[in-house]
Design a protein around this motif. Sequence first.
Motif, short mmCIF file in Angstrom:
data_model
loop_
_atom_site.label_atom_id
_atom_site.label_comp_id
_atom_site.label_asym_id
_atom_site.label_seq_id
_atom_site.Cartn_x
_atom_site.Cartn_y
_atom_site.Cartn_z
N GLU A 318 0.83 -1.20 0.00
CA GLU A 318 0.00 0.00 0.00
C GLU A 318 0.87 1.26 0.00
OE1 GLU A 318 -2.50 -0.41 3.40
OE2 GLU A 318 -3.67 -2.07 2.52
N GLU A 319 2.00 1.22 0.72
CA GLU A 319 2.93 2.35 0.70
C GLU A 319 3.47 2.59 -0.70
OE1 GLU A 319 6.08 2.17 3.57
OE2 GLU A 319 4.75 1.40 5.15
N LEU A 320 3.81 1.50 -1.40
CA LEU A 320 4.30 1.63 -2.77
C LEU A 320 3.23 2.23 -3.67
CD1 LEU A 320 6.28 1.15 -5.10
CD2 LEU A 320 5.49 -1.23 -5.20
N GLN A 326 2.04 9.45 -6.63
CA GLN A 326 2.69 10.75 -6.65
C GLN A 326 3.83 10.82 -7.67
OE1 GLN A 326 1.32 13.14 -4.73
NE2 GLN A 326 -0.14 11.53 -4.16
N SER A 327 4.14 9.72 -8.32
CA SER A 327 5.31 9.66 -9.21
C SER A 327 4.91 9.92 -10.66
CB SER A 327 5.98 8.28 -9.12
OG SER A 327 6.39 8.01 -7.79
N PRO A 328 5.68 10.74 -11.37
CA PRO A 328 5.38 10.98 -12.79
C PRO A 328 5.80 9.81 -13.68
CG PRO A 328 7.35 12.16 -12.15
CD PRO A 328 6.83 11.54 -10.90
N ALA A 329 6.71 8.95 -13.15
CA ALA A 329 7.22 7.84 -13.96
C ALA A 329 7.77 6.77 -13.04
CB ALA A 329 8.31 8.31 -14.92
N PHE A 330 7.86 5.55 -13.54
CA PHE A 330 8.56 4.50 -12.81
C PHE A 330 9.19 3.53 -13.80
CE2 PHE A 330 4.27 2.75 -13.29
CZ PHE A 330 4.48 1.41 -13.59
N THR A 353 10.81 4.23 -8.48
CA THR A 353 10.00 5.44 -8.60
C THR A 353 10.86 6.68 -8.82
OG1 THR A 353 10.00 5.64 -6.20
CG2 THR A 353 8.13 4.49 -7.21
N SER A 354 12.17 6.50 -8.71
CA SER A 354 13.13 7.57 -9.00
C SER A 354 14.49 6.88 -9.17
CB SER A 354 13.18 8.59 -7.86
OG SER A 354 14.02 8.12 -6.81
N PRO A 355 15.52 7.62 -9.56
CA PRO A 355 16.82 6.97 -9.71
C PRO A 355 17.41 6.46 -8.41
CG PRO A 355 16.76 9.05 -10.90
CD PRO A 355 15.53 9.00 -10.06
N VAL A 356 16.82 6.86 -7.27
CA VAL A 356 17.39 6.45 -5.98
C VAL A 356 16.36 5.81 -5.04
CG1 VAL A 356 19.25 8.15 -6.02
CG2 VAL A 356 17.03 8.79 -5.06
N ARG A 357 15.19 5.48 -5.56
CA ARG A 357 14.17 4.80 -4.75
C ARG A 357 13.62 3.63 -5.56
NH1 ARG A 357 12.17 7.30 -0.25
NH2 ARG A 357 10.19 6.21 -0.41
N SER A 358 13.81 2.43 -5.03
CA SER A 358 13.38 1.25 -5.77
C SER A 358 12.89 0.15 -4.83
CB SER A 358 14.53 0.73 -6.64
OG SER A 358 15.68 0.49 -5.87
N TYR A 359 12.09 -0.75 -5.42
CA TYR A 359 11.42 -1.79 -4.63
C TYR A 359 11.44 -3.10 -5.41
CZ TYR A 359 9.67 2.45 -2.44
OH TYR A 359 9.59 3.68 -1.83
N TYR A 360 11.50 -4.19 -4.65
CA TYR A 360 11.42 -5.51 -5.28
C TYR A 360 10.28 -6.28 -4.62
CZ TYR A 360 12.50 -10.27 -6.74
OH TYR A 360 12.42 -11.53 -7.25
N PHE A 384 -1.61 1.45 -12.56
CA PHE A 384 -0.35 2.12 -12.92
C PHE A 384 0.28 1.53 -14.18
CE2 PHE A 384 -0.92 2.37 -8.32
CZ PHE A 384 -1.02 3.73 -8.17
N PHE A 385 -0.07 0.30 -14.52
CA PHE A 385 0.43 -0.31 -15.75
C PHE A 385 -0.26 0.27 -16.98
CE2 PHE A 385 2.24 -4.68 -14.28
CZ PHE A 385 3.09 -4.01 -13.42
N GLN A 386 -1.44 0.89 -16.79
CA GLN A 386 -2.25 1.29 -17.94
C GLN A 386 -2.49 2.80 -18.05
OE1 GLN A 386 -3.77 -0.84 -20.39
NE2 GLN A 386 -2.20 -2.22 -19.59
N THR A 387 -2.48 3.51 -16.95
CA THR A 387 -2.87 4.92 -16.98
C THR A 387 -1.93 5.77 -17.83
OG1 THR A 387 -3.30 6.88 -15.63
CG2 THR A 387 -1.57 5.40 -14.87
N GLU A 388 -2.49 6.79 -18.49
CA GLU A 388 -1.68 7.70 -19.28
C GLU A 388 -1.00 8.75 -18.41
OE1 GLU A 388 -3.87 9.42 -22.45
OE2 GLU A 388 -4.49 7.50 -23.32
N ARG A 389 -1.39 8.84 -17.14
CA ARG A 389 -0.83 9.87 -16.26
C ARG A 389 0.63 9.63 -15.93
NH1 ARG A 389 0.79 10.53 -11.46
NH2 ARG A 389 0.32 8.40 -10.84
N VAL A 390 1.04 8.36 -15.93
CA VAL A 390 2.38 8.02 -15.50
C VAL A 390 3.15 7.40 -16.67
CG1 VAL A 390 1.71 5.71 -14.69
CG2 VAL A 390 3.71 6.82 -13.70
N GLN A 391 4.45 7.65 -16.70
CA GLN A 391 5.32 7.08 -17.73
C GLN A 391 5.96 5.79 -17.20
OE1 GLN A 391 6.89 8.98 -20.87
NE2 GLN A 391 4.72 9.46 -20.78
#
Length: 917
Positions: A318-320, A326-330, A353-360, A384-391
């Motif tokens: 849920e945190e992810l 809030q992320s423009p891209a992942f 979610t950024s060059p310095v924040r990542s999750y597995y 998030f896999f489908q929305t046009e809002r995020v890259q």
Amino acid sequence: MPSRSTRPRLVLVDGHGLAYRAYHALPPTLATSSGEPTAVVFGFTSMLLEVLNDFEPDYVIVCFDSGKSFRHELYEQYKAHRPETPDDLRHQLERIRQLLAAFRIPIVVREGYEADDLIGTLAKQAIERELEVLVVTGDTDLLQLVDDHVRVILPGRQRFGEYRVYDRQAVLDRYGFPPERLPEFKALVGDPSDNIPGVPGIGEKTATRLIQQFPSLEAMLERLDEIDPPRIREALRTARETVLTSRQLASIVRDAEVELDLDRAQFGYFDRDEVLALFRELEFRSLVPRLPQPRKPVTLSKPIPSQRRAILTEEELEELVRELEQSPAFALDVETTALHPMYAELVGLAIATSPVRSYYIPLGHTTGDVQLRRDAVARALAHFFQTERVQRYTHNGKYDALVLERAGFPRPRIDFDTMIAAYLLGENAVGLKELAFTKLGWEMEAITELIGRGKKQLTMDRAEIARVTAYACADVEATYRLVDVLRPQLEAQNQMRLFRDIELPLIDVLIDMERAGIAIDVSYLQRLSTELDSQLRTLERRIYNLAGHPFNINSPQQLSEILFEELRLPRGKRTKTGYSVSQEVLENLRDAHPIVDAILEYRQLLKLKSTYVDALPRQVHPETGRVHTIFHQTVAATGRLSSSDPNLQNIPVRGELGLAVRRAFVADNRPGYRIADEPILLLSADYSQIELRLMAHFSQDPALLRAFAEGKDIHAATASEVFGVPLDAVTPEMRRIAKVVNFGIMYGMQAYGLARDTGMSRQEAQRFIDAYFRRFPGVARYLEETKRRAAEMGYVETLFGRRRYIPEINSSNPARRQAAERMAVNMPLQGTAADIMKLAMIRVHRALAERHFRARMLLQVHDELVLEVPESELTSVAELVTSLMSSVVALTVPLEVEAKAGPNWADLEPIRVKLSH
């Protein structure tokens, strides 16, 4: 020099073998002013530079012996007579290691193995990864590794600095038998240098005769009564156990405990000043001009400290999700159990979610750790896999998307793929770790450090979650950061439109095609295999009758004796074992004797049977019952798609043999598998002479434009122009010659090639080419202008802006420069044809979905699309596909598409269609 294939090139150097050859070949007086011996270092370095400059490898590895190997345990006297390494050689081996370190070329050594075994193992792994391999050695033992994708380079016998490249035919020419039987040869004759015992009384000629007579060493020993003279028979009987042991000693191991690490092996990232400093110390001034140019120097750095976490609970998931909102891209990547996306099981999913924040997110580890349910993760991430809002950023996202879809996730839309971006920018190595190294200065963990090597290698599902978390998170962070590096480069080089409008949309098309696969008639292939066995036996008997007696058809030496000594046919190139019987030589002898046609047919049948008929049934997916190839966007320099596992691009297009194979690819009418409750057919849509039409468009030659505008037979029209006869007076032979020239001219064909392909003399061929350019002056102008522009800009472009960089176009080496000019001439034509086909695939794919047709695309091969279509949709889909393909781009000549349909890929009948444009 081996021709450049589409495969990346790996050079494997036998460090000890090449050094010892230099030690014995070069004068020991070669030394520095201070007296340091340098003959071995100089010879080794000179040969290395020769290979680096002539063959331009993508990867280089040097292997060294480690001391005693398992062979010493097998045979106590193995190499027992060899003296200790001389001090002057030992010191020079250390110098060689210093040079390799300066060149950033990795050294591989493994306890218990010789360099030969390491090379054999690495070569095998390289072929599995679709690389081309060149082995550089001073030892003929390594010739046993030669096959279709492995060649061996040996220093010259007279001059060390000259080399010879051995492919399979060269080994056959030298020894009279194929490479894989060299250990048997050494077992029979012995090897004094390695102290391998042979069979007393058996020399090279007798050993060669025995190997040609029997299909294996075991057969030879089981059929001793067939061996003459009696003394050889008894010698073999007495030495039976010795000869089997000797073969084992002489055989190179292919499964040593070593793993091919392409990240470390990538060549070109060395510090030239460091190499020059070592050259100055060794007084190698003459070698300085031969130094290859390094790639852009890279200062290695570690990634910026980042936050990397495993997602193991619903609260962490849920945190992810909140962070993604809030992320423009992942950036996105998957960890799996296999390389083929139709066989790979999903092990885990990494997100940055950024060059310095990542999750597995572990999903399929078998380590006993608690993991989230796959369906819960799929529901949480679906938006998030489908929305046009995020890259969404990926590296080889086609693979990721197909694996995820098969695992129950919605297919992610891909907005930027770093592998495709690097490919469009002309990068030689487009792997993630290579790009992280070259573009970011990151030295990333190799996968072998995580899952091990060789027999002890784990599958990813068995690796510790904590270690996979660090590995996978580094991958997605590198992908995220690479986007910021590659996007501006795409824009600066005007590649963004090609990237956005062709390559990215094509990903979805290829995923659907890969997942669909194509049906194979396995029972037909089994029957065909039996028929081919019978035909091969019949051909054998016919060849024996024509020769007057039986012989080994696959032995170049025996075949050479039959053709050139007994039948006295015209001879070609002289080899050590006789005159060459290569494919080219036999093609030139077709009309000389009936045995030549029979031998060529025999070779064709044998290759067809092993490569296709017997191999394809083993590649049928156990769940779908279909064959699923992998399409590659980032291999061919021209932009064409390629395929692998299996490779469906190399199936013969014409002739009875090609049709026989294509007949095995069928419309899937099995209950439960077909796409509609009605008969299914295959539909083929094929561009007609697209590259010739593009030549007319690019050159604006009036005669070519007129011929296409009037719908003439282009080859007959060319013959009419060049031979100066009316169209209705063109003979089949005139048309054949014109056809050879029409296609050959796009590949820079010269008089030699035309003479070879038509049977003309060199002078006649040159006169024909001169006449061709007089009748088609626009083509001549286009070719010269293309070469001039390439030399000026360093690259050529397609109609859609796809570039191919050709630095060799200004080479001082005439052969290399001419090869570059041929590339420059061909790429805009072949590349534009590839771009047109890709655009057509995208439009057809969209149109089929928008109009709710059940038809689906299955294959793209050369200029052809193959679809599976319900019978009731056939006419409508054929008209749609033909219309879309022929209207992709407006040229000054029409694009024509031929549609055919039938129950299989061979038995297709033309369809009359009405075009809507």
